[in-house]
Structure formats: C-alpha cells, structure tokens
Design a protein around this motif. Structure first.
Motif, short mmCIF file in Angstrom:
data_model
loop_
_atom_site.label_atom_id
_atom_site.label_comp_id
_atom_site.label_asym_id
_atom_site.label_seq_id
_atom_site.Cartn_x
_atom_site.Cartn_y
_atom_site.Cartn_z
N LYS A 272 16.42 -23.45 23.74
CA LYS A 272 17.61 -24.07 24.43
C LYS A 272 17.60 -24.62 25.70
CE LYS A 272 20.24 -19.65 25.68
NZ LYS A 272 19.14 -18.92 26.06
N THR B 26 14.84 -28.63 27.53
CA THR B 26 15.12 -30.00 26.89
C THR B 26 14.16 -30.77 26.68
OG1 THR B 26 16.22 -30.21 28.79
CG2 THR B 26 17.62 -29.70 27.07
N GLN C 239 9.24 -30.56 22.93
CA GLN C 239 9.47 -30.45 21.49
C GLN C 239 8.79 -29.49 20.76
OE1 GLN C 239 11.18 -33.25 19.39
NE2 GLN C 239 12.47 -33.55 21.24
N ASP D 52 18.28 -29.21 18.02
CA ASP D 52 17.79 -30.25 18.93
C ASP D 52 16.29 -29.67 19.50
OD1 ASP D 52 19.54 -31.97 19.35
OD2 ASP D 52 20.78 -30.96 21.05
N ASN E 26 15.40 -35.04 11.91
CA ASN E 26 13.96 -34.26 12.32
C ASN E 26 13.04 -33.72 11.33
OD1 ASN E 26 16.04 -32.60 11.84
ND2 ASN E 26 15.65 -30.99 13.34
#
Ligand SMILES: *Cc1c(COP(=O)(O)O)cnc(C)c1O
Length: 432
Positions: free
Chosen positions: A123, A126, A129, A152, A179
């Motif tokens: 979290k 950011t 990936q 995310d 995704n």
C-alpha cells in the motif's frame, strides 16, 4: 511469524516475505516455524463465534504482528463475503459447499485473502508494480483474477492449458481485462506450473517484483483452514467423529485441513480422493513417490501429476509416513466411477454434485465401508462450472447463477504461448 524453506530450515523469512516471494529462492515451499494449538475452550464452544471471529483466531499466529489487527479483520471480512453451508446428502455423508463465492470455487477464499494481504503490503509503494504469476488447471486462475481485479499496483498473469479448462472457467480467466492477462499455453497444466517455477528461478525476472498465487503461497494456502472449522461448527452437535474427504489435485486444500487439526480441530481421518492422477494413493500403497505426467479427466482441476503440497503434508507429520498413514488415506477414481457417482448421488438424494465433489463422495463411501463416522466431503466447485459434464451425465438443467451469467457474453482475450522463452519474452516485454 517466521517461515522456513522446506529445502533448508535455516532459510527463514517473515510472513510478508513469504507472501511476496511465493516460493523460497532455493525453490522450497515455505512452512511456518511453529504451530500452536488453539485453546480447547475455543474449539469446545466454537458455536459461540462468528465465522469472522473463528477465522481471525485461526490465522492470527501465522500473520503475527505484520498486519495490524483492524486491517487483518477487514481482510477477513472481505474474504468471507459468502456462505459455507453443509448439506446432508445421505446418512453420515455431508457436502461442505465451498462454491458460493464470486467465481464459485473454494479458491475464492485463498485468492481473496492473498490479494488483500499483498495489497496491504504494497500500500505504501505506489511506484512499484508487483506481478503475480499463476498457473491454473482451471479454478485457481479465475479466483485469483477475481480476487486481484482492480487491486492497485498488482498485475496478474495467468497461465492455463489450452483446451483443458471448461468453457466457463476459460471465460472467467480471459474476460476480466484491467490488470489481468491470460496466457494460453499449448500444453498441459504441469507445463504451466513448470514455466511458473522456472520464472521464479530466473534471475533476470526475480530481480523484479514477481510473486506466485498458487497454493504454494502461504497466503493462499493457510486461509483454507477456515472452512474446516466452519463445518465442524455446523455439525458438531451430531456427536460423531469427523472425517474430511477432500477431492485433491495439488493437495493444498487437504494440507490446510491437516493444519486445522494441528490447531486442535478434532478430525479422526483425512481422506484424499483423486482422479486417475494418483501419485499420492500410489505412494501410500507402494511407499514409492513417483510423479507422472498429468492425465486429462472430467475433474480437471485435479489433473496434477506432481502435487506441490505433498511435501508440506510430510512436514506436518514430521516426515514419518507411518504416522501420516494413521491419519490419512487416499483413493483414486476413474471418470467412469465419477459419472456413476454423480448419478447415484442425484438418484438417491436429488443432489447435483460436480465431478470434483463426486470424487470426494466416492472417497467418503469407501471410508464408510468399514467405519461409522461423519464424513464431510468438500464440494469444491459449483456444478455449473462443469456444465457439459453435468448435463451430459445427469440429463438435468443447471440454472446459470448471476456471477457466471455476466462473464458468458464477454469476449475472450488471451495470448498463445508454447515455451518458457515465450513466457519470458512476454514478461520482459511488459517490463513487468
Ligand atoms: C483446485 C481444485 C481442486 C484441488 O484442490 P487442491 O488444493 O489443488 O488439492 C479440487 N476441486 C476444484 C474444483 C478445484 O478448483
């Protein structure tokens, strides 16, 4: 809680590292460093607790302080957003229905739990990936894809064997977009699984954030303990000894049940029922563990020639096969046996079992030939997921539930690959 690699006990990592890495760098599966039984009052009075409270009690020690209490409770709440009913099929035989979740297979539990743990650990990062790489023989991919959809910072790449998953399963894997990417492998499930294992050994890939979402990942495997407790809570007033019969492929589900029994859940015996991919029943009969290439069957989510989690089962029983055999038996069934069982169940009770559940039912009947205990077989997928087989075998209509209806009209999107080089080129090309 620390986890060690089953290839080297000195190789220890935290829960977070185990979840993020999936498998140890030496290719060993991770295993918890300690297992502490739950208070016997908790088990005795389990009916006083909600499913979420049970799950929190069961999983806490395996997470330790790496996820704060409020977040862990939230993860559990979002994981357990559906029911886990037990249904009487005949005397001494109950079906534990694990198919009421979003993709209608038990893997929703592990998929959702793992996705949320990874989301939690990621979290604050950011920019970075994570790529989740997963091989599926049918149901894993859909459950993982659905669990991770829209999370995310996480990309999911699913490998599945072309032409060897059911139409509905394929739709669940290939239509989500966002995704989620599906790679259609010209081969069998074992080829998919080998490619994933190779990717984790490939230094050019592992320097990136690559993780696995197969049941080798502890965050997929351990939450599967929950529903063994839920079944016990529902049926304990029957006052009989419990036997769980688990239709098994990679043996993650049954291995989670054995962990539940290590925590104090009273289970007299575990029965692993397999299709003709019978490496484990053969091992119990002959003492030789000899994996074979997987064979295609109508219970395709169990078409596994070399079950990854069997090494964890051996660890639970201290590498002592005689100790294991006292608590564990395993039988294998052909497609013909499976179809006959589907018919027999339907004729005696009107219950529509999917092919995997029917294999479980056969294991229960075998056990009951010389015992009088309460057998709970895990109904691991909704019959609609194996529609052709169910309709063809039983000649009944199966109503399509809404969560399946929505994917049927969507367009399949997949990329065909044949070799590990193709997979690597794909992953490198996307810069992970
Ligand atoms: C994955 C799966 C199985 C096998 O579970 P394992 O944990 O791999 O033994 C059985 N039935 C269904 C429907 C599945 O999707």
């Amino acid at each position: 809680m620390n986890y060690y690699s089953l290839h080297n006990k000195a190789q220890k990592v935290s829960f977070q590292e185990a979840v993020v890495q999936g498998i140890a760098p030496d290719r060993g599966l991770y295993f918890p460093e300690s297992i502490t039984a739950l208070p016997s009052e908790f088990i005795q009075h389990i009916e006083n607790y909600s499913n979420e409270e049970i799950a929190f009690t069961v999983i806490s020690q395996f997470v330790g302080d790496e996820i704060d209490e409020a977040s862990l409770k939230e993860i559990i709440k979002e994981t357990l957003c559906f029911d886990f009913p037990t249904v009487k099929v005949e005397d001494n035989v109950y079906s534990l229905e694990l198919f009421h979740g979003p993709t209608m297979a038990f893997k929703d539990v592990g998929g959702r739990f793992m996705a949320r743990c990874l989301g939690y650990f990621n979290k604050d990062k950011t920019q970075e990936q994570v790529t989740v790489l997963v091989a599926t023989s049918g149901d894993t991919g859909g459950a993982v894809a659905s669990g991770f959809l829209g999370v995310d910072g996480v990309n999911v790449v699913i490998l599945y064997p072309s032409g060897k998953v059911s139409d509905i399963q394929e739709k669940q894997l290939t239509t989500l977009g966002q995704n989620i990417t599906a790679l259609e492998v010209n081969g069998v499930f074992d080829d998919c699984q080998d490619m994933v294992k190779n990717a984790f050994l490939d230094a050019e890939l592992t320097s990136q954030n690559l993780t696995s979402a197969n049941s080798i990942n502890v965050a997929r495997w351990l939450p599967q303990m929950f529903y063994f407790f839920f079944a016990y809570k529902q049926l304990k007033q029957q006052g009989k000894e419990f036997v769980f019969v688990v239709p098994s492929g990679n043996f993650g589900n049954i291995c989670a049940g054995m962990m539940a029994s290590k925590l104090g859940l009273p289970v007299k015996q575990f029965v692993a029922a397999t299709n003709v991919n019978d490496t484990v029943p053969r091992f119990l009969a002959t003492g030789t563990y000899e994996p074979k290439p997987s064979k295609q069957t109508i219970s395709n989510a169990m078409d596994v020639g070399n079950p990854s989690n069997f090494v964890r089962i051996q660890e639970i029983y201290g590498q002592d096969t005689e100790a294991l055999k006292k608590h564990f038996s395993s039988f294998s069934y052909t497609d013909e046996d499976t179809r006959k069982a589907m018919k027999a169940i339907y004729e005696t009770s009107g219950y529509v079992a999917d092919p995997h559940g029917a294999v479980g039912y056969l294991g229960a009947k075998k056990y009951l030939e010389n015992h009088d205990d309460l057998c709970v077989f895990l109904e691991t997928a909704h019959p609609v997921k194996f529609l052709d087989t169910v309709v063809d075998t039983l000649g009944v209509e199966v109503a399509i539930p809404p969560q399946i209806e929505v994917v049927l009209d969507k367009e399949k999107k997949s990329t065909l690959i044949a070799t590990y080089e193709d997979l690597k080129a794909f992953l490198v090309g996307r810069n992970l």
